[in-house]
Design a protein around this motif. Structure first.
Motif, PDB file in Angstrom:
ATOM      1  N   UNK A   6       0.828  -1.216   0.000  1.00 55.54           N
ATOM      2  CA  UNK A   6       0.000   0.000   0.000  1.00 55.54           C
ATOM      3  C   UNK A   6       0.856   1.258   0.000  1.00 55.54           C
ATOM      4  N   UNK A   7       1.985   1.200   0.723  1.00 61.86           N
ATOM      5  CA  UNK A   7       2.871   2.370   0.776  1.00 61.86           C
ATOM      6  C   UNK A   7       3.288   2.817  -0.630  1.00 61.86           C
ATOM      7  N   UNK A   8       3.602   1.829  -1.498  1.00 62.06           N
ATOM      8  CA  UNK A   8       4.067   2.160  -2.844  1.00 62.06           C
ATOM      9  C   UNK A   8       2.912   2.346  -3.820  1.00 62.06           C
ATOM     10  N   UNK A   9       1.904   1.502  -3.728  1.00 63.39           N
ATOM     11  CA  UNK A   9       0.806   1.555  -4.685  1.00 63.39           C
ATOM     12  C   UNK A   9       0.059   2.884  -4.618  1.00 63.39           C
ATOM     13  N   UNK A  10      -0.112   3.405  -3.391  1.00 60.75           N
ATOM     14  CA  UNK A  10      -0.883   4.634  -3.208  1.00 60.75           C
ATOM     15  C   UNK A  10      -0.018   5.837  -2.845  1.00 60.75           C
ATOM     16  N   UNK A  11       1.310   5.626  -2.797  1.00 61.41           N
ATOM     17  CA  UNK A  11       2.259   6.704  -2.482  1.00 61.41           C
ATOM     18  C   UNK A  11       1.881   7.382  -1.163  1.00 61.41           C
ATOM     19  N   UNK A  12       1.668   6.551  -0.148  1.00 61.07           N
ATOM     20  CA  UNK A  12       1.306   7.016   1.193  1.00 61.07           C
ATOM     21  C   UNK A  12       2.401   6.574   2.168  1.00 61.07           C
ATOM     22  N   UNK A  13       2.940   7.457   2.992  1.00 57.60           N
ATOM     23  CA  UNK A  13       3.966   7.044   3.966  1.00 57.60           C
ATOM     24  C   UNK A  13       3.443   5.941   4.889  1.00 57.60           C
ATOM     25  N   UNK A  14       4.326   5.032   5.273  1.00 55.26           N
ATOM     26  CA  UNK A  14       3.882   3.907   6.109  1.00 55.26           C
ATOM     27  C   UNK A  14       3.344   4.375   7.458  1.00 55.26           C
ATOM     28  N   UNK A  15       3.765   5.559   7.906  1.00 52.97           N
ATOM     29  CA  UNK A  15       3.262   6.083   9.180  1.00 52.97           C
ATOM     30  C   UNK A  15       1.760   6.387   9.109  1.00 52.97           C
ATOM     31  N   UNK A  16       1.244   6.504   7.894  1.00 55.03           N
ATOM     32  CA  UNK A  16      -0.182   6.799   7.711  1.00 55.03           C
ATOM     33  C   UNK A  16      -0.983   5.555   7.346  1.00 55.03           C
ATOM     34  N   UNK A  17      -0.392   4.384   7.555  1.00 51.79           N
ATOM     35  CA  UNK A  17      -1.079   3.127   7.246  1.00 51.79           C
ATOM     36  C   UNK A  17      -1.222   2.326   8.534  1.00 51.79           C
ATOM     37  N   UNK A  18      -2.449   2.125   8.954  1.00 49.96           N
ATOM     38  CA  UNK A  18      -2.746   1.362  10.170  1.00 49.96           C
ATOM     39  C   UNK A  18      -3.411   0.037   9.810  1.00 49.96           C
ATOM     40  N   UNK A  19      -3.382  -0.883  10.764  1.00 50.66           N
ATOM     41  CA  UNK A  19      -4.032  -2.186  10.601  1.00 50.66           C
ATOM     42  C   UNK A  19      -5.021  -2.404  11.732  1.00 50.66           C
ATOM     43  N   UNK A  20      -6.235  -2.793  11.388  1.00 52.82           N
ATOM     44  CA  UNK A  20      -7.259  -3.154  12.363  1.00 52.82           C
ATOM     45  C   UNK A  20      -7.697  -4.598  12.137  1.00 52.82           C
ATOM     46  N   UNK A  21      -7.824  -5.325  13.218  1.00 51.80           N
ATOM     47  CA  UNK A  21      -8.348  -6.688  13.139  1.00 51.80           C
ATOM     48  C   UNK A  21      -9.869  -6.620  13.022  1.00 51.80           C
ATOM     49  N   UNK A  22     -10.383  -7.262  11.995  1.00 51.35           N
ATOM     50  CA  UNK A  22     -11.824  -7.244  11.718  1.00 51.35           C
ATOM     51  C   UNK A  22     -12.240  -8.668  11.329  1.00 51.35           C
ATOM     52  N   UNK A  23     -12.569  -9.505  12.315  1.00 48.33           N
ATOM     53  CA  UNK A  23     -12.784 -10.936  12.063  1.00 48.33           C
ATOM     54  C   UNK A  23     -13.877 -11.250  11.053  1.00 48.33           C
ATOM     55  N   UNK A  24     -14.858 -10.383  10.904  1.00 48.49           N
ATOM     56  CA  UNK A  24     -15.976 -10.679  10.003  1.00 48.49           C
ATOM     57  C   UNK A  24     -15.599 -10.510   8.524  1.00 48.49           C
ATOM     58  N   UNK A  25     -14.531  -9.785   8.249  1.00 48.01           N
ATOM     59  CA  UNK A  25     -14.052  -9.568   6.871  1.00 48.01           C
ATOM     60  C   UNK A  25     -15.137  -9.033   5.942  1.00 48.01           C
ATOM     61  N   UNK A  26     -15.906  -8.084   6.457  1.00 43.88           N
ATOM     62  CA  UNK A  26     -16.951  -7.419   5.666  1.00 43.88           C
ATOM     63  C   UNK A  26     -16.455  -6.063   5.170  1.00 43.88           C
TER      64      UNK A  26
END
Length: 381
Positions: free
Chosen positions: A223-243
């Motif tokens: 995502x950092x390269x594909x969208x040219x967004x610094x990694x500091x602006x990329x977060x991860x959330x666990x979402x078990x339902x995958x909706x």
């Protein structure tokens, strides 16, 4: 009519892509297919879609396939040269890059250099050499359409907005089969348990990566390269339902999310048809039937692979290629019962600790880092 080549046609993404294409024969033509060693499935695909060119892993498999397909008039190739030919045929409009792992880098770059638009499922292409690949894409007038459900969701959530207004990207993760396991329990899980993903049906390597959260780490780098967004602006959330497949938060507090039932044919069809949408007749999402949608932060003590991915992208240069290569070797060792599940991030971290980061200026720089890390990880195992 859009003319396609598929790299990795017998894998999960390749099979799902062909399922979409079979439903829309009036819109797409398969010109070429590449596969590894599953020539029985490849034979079925050849008979159904009648490609002009196919490529397999090696010369013996090519010989066997040629004998079994005689007298069909089809060009049968093998090895990296064959895969590169599949990726660069003059008549194709788009290449679906669905080879698993680092093996997808060279043919993806070859396709870009041949001015072919890419439907990208092979995240390792951007993990290993994202800076170079995106530069090549821009210079060659190539658009890269993401197939990963998370990156497709981000791509859709960014449409109609300005990049300067993005506050952060939120990648969602199901959490895999071990979401609620303790560190002690994780040390004793079996390969069969790790391959039993609660939501998605994927190949073995990606399923293990999902269980360790390395898949999400690789997606952060992609995502950092594909969208040219610094990694500091990329977060991860666990979402078990995958909706909710991913979200983009903007500076005014608005959050744009893309939602849908977990089915890879959705993002595949969008990448193939963009800017249109195909009437796929996939099941509809009924929120009234969904009990709840939950979100949580990942636990990097139980799942350190995600932390290692953030470290790799922060250190930059060739370190992401080292991370990826060490992970591929460690996952293979786990699948062959040579190490335990918690040994995967341990091998990766040891490999990274032993490496001195170099600048990445060419694809060869990434390949050399990949080769070094594979040898080092094998020694550590």
């Amino acid at each position: 009519m859009k003319k396609l080549s598929i790299l990795g046609s017998t894998g999960s993404i390749g099979v799902n892509t062909l399922d979409i294409i079979e439903r829309f024969r009036d819109k797409y033509e398969i010109v070429a297919l590449s596969a590894g060693s599953n020539i029985q499935l490849l034979k079925e695909q050849i008979k159904k879609f009648n490609p002009k060119v196919v490529s397999v892993l090696n010369k013996p498999l090519a010989k066997k396939l040629r004998e079994e397909l005689d007298p069909l008039d089809i060009e049968i190739l093998y090895g990296i040269e064959g895969t590169n030919r599949v990726a660069t045929l003059p008549e194709i409009n788009m290449v679906v890059s669905a080879i698993v792992g680092a093996a997808g880098l060279i043919p993806s770059v070859s396709a870009i250099e041949a001015h072919k638009n890419i439907a990208l499922a092979n995240k390792e292409t951007l993990v290993m050499a994202g800076k170079i690949v995106m530069k090549e894409a821009k210079e060659n007038g190539v658009t890269i359409f993401p197939i990963d459900s998370e990156h497709s969701a981000i791509f859709q959530s960014l449409l109609g907005h300005q990049k300067k207004d993005v506050k952060r990207i939120i990648l969602t993760a199901s959490g895999g089969p071990f979401l609620n396991c303790s560190r002690e329990e994780l040390a004793n899980v079996t390969t069969q348990e790790a391959l039993n993903h609660p939501i998605w049906e994927m190949g073995k390597k990606i399923t293990i990566d999902s269980a360790s959260l390395m898949n999400k780490g690789l997606e952060v780098i992609e995502a950092r390269w594909l969208f040219d967004i610094p990694h500091e602006k990329i977060d991860v959330h666990i979402h078990p339902q995958s909706i909710v497949h991913s979200m983009v938060e903007y500076i005014d507090g608005s959050v744009v999310a893309q939602m849908g039932l977990p089915d890879m044919r959705g993002p595949i069809s969008y990448a193939l048809a963009y800017p249109e949408r195909l009437p796929t007749e996939l099941p509809s999402l009924n929120l009234l039937e969904i009990d709840k949608l939950t979100f949580d932060l990942p636990d990097d003590k139980r799942f350190p692979a995600l932390r290692l991915a953030y470290r790799a992208v922060e250190e930059g240069g060739t370190m992401p290629a080292v991370l990826n290569a060490a992970n591929e070797i460690a996952v293979e060792a786990f699948l062959n019962n040579k190490i335990g599940f918690t040994g995967i991030p341990h091998i990766i971290e040891q490999t990274m600790n032993s490496y001195k980061v170099k600048e990445i200026n060419t694809i060869q720089d990434a390949l050399e880092a990949d080769s070094w890390a594979r040898m080092k990880a094998k020694v550590l195992i």
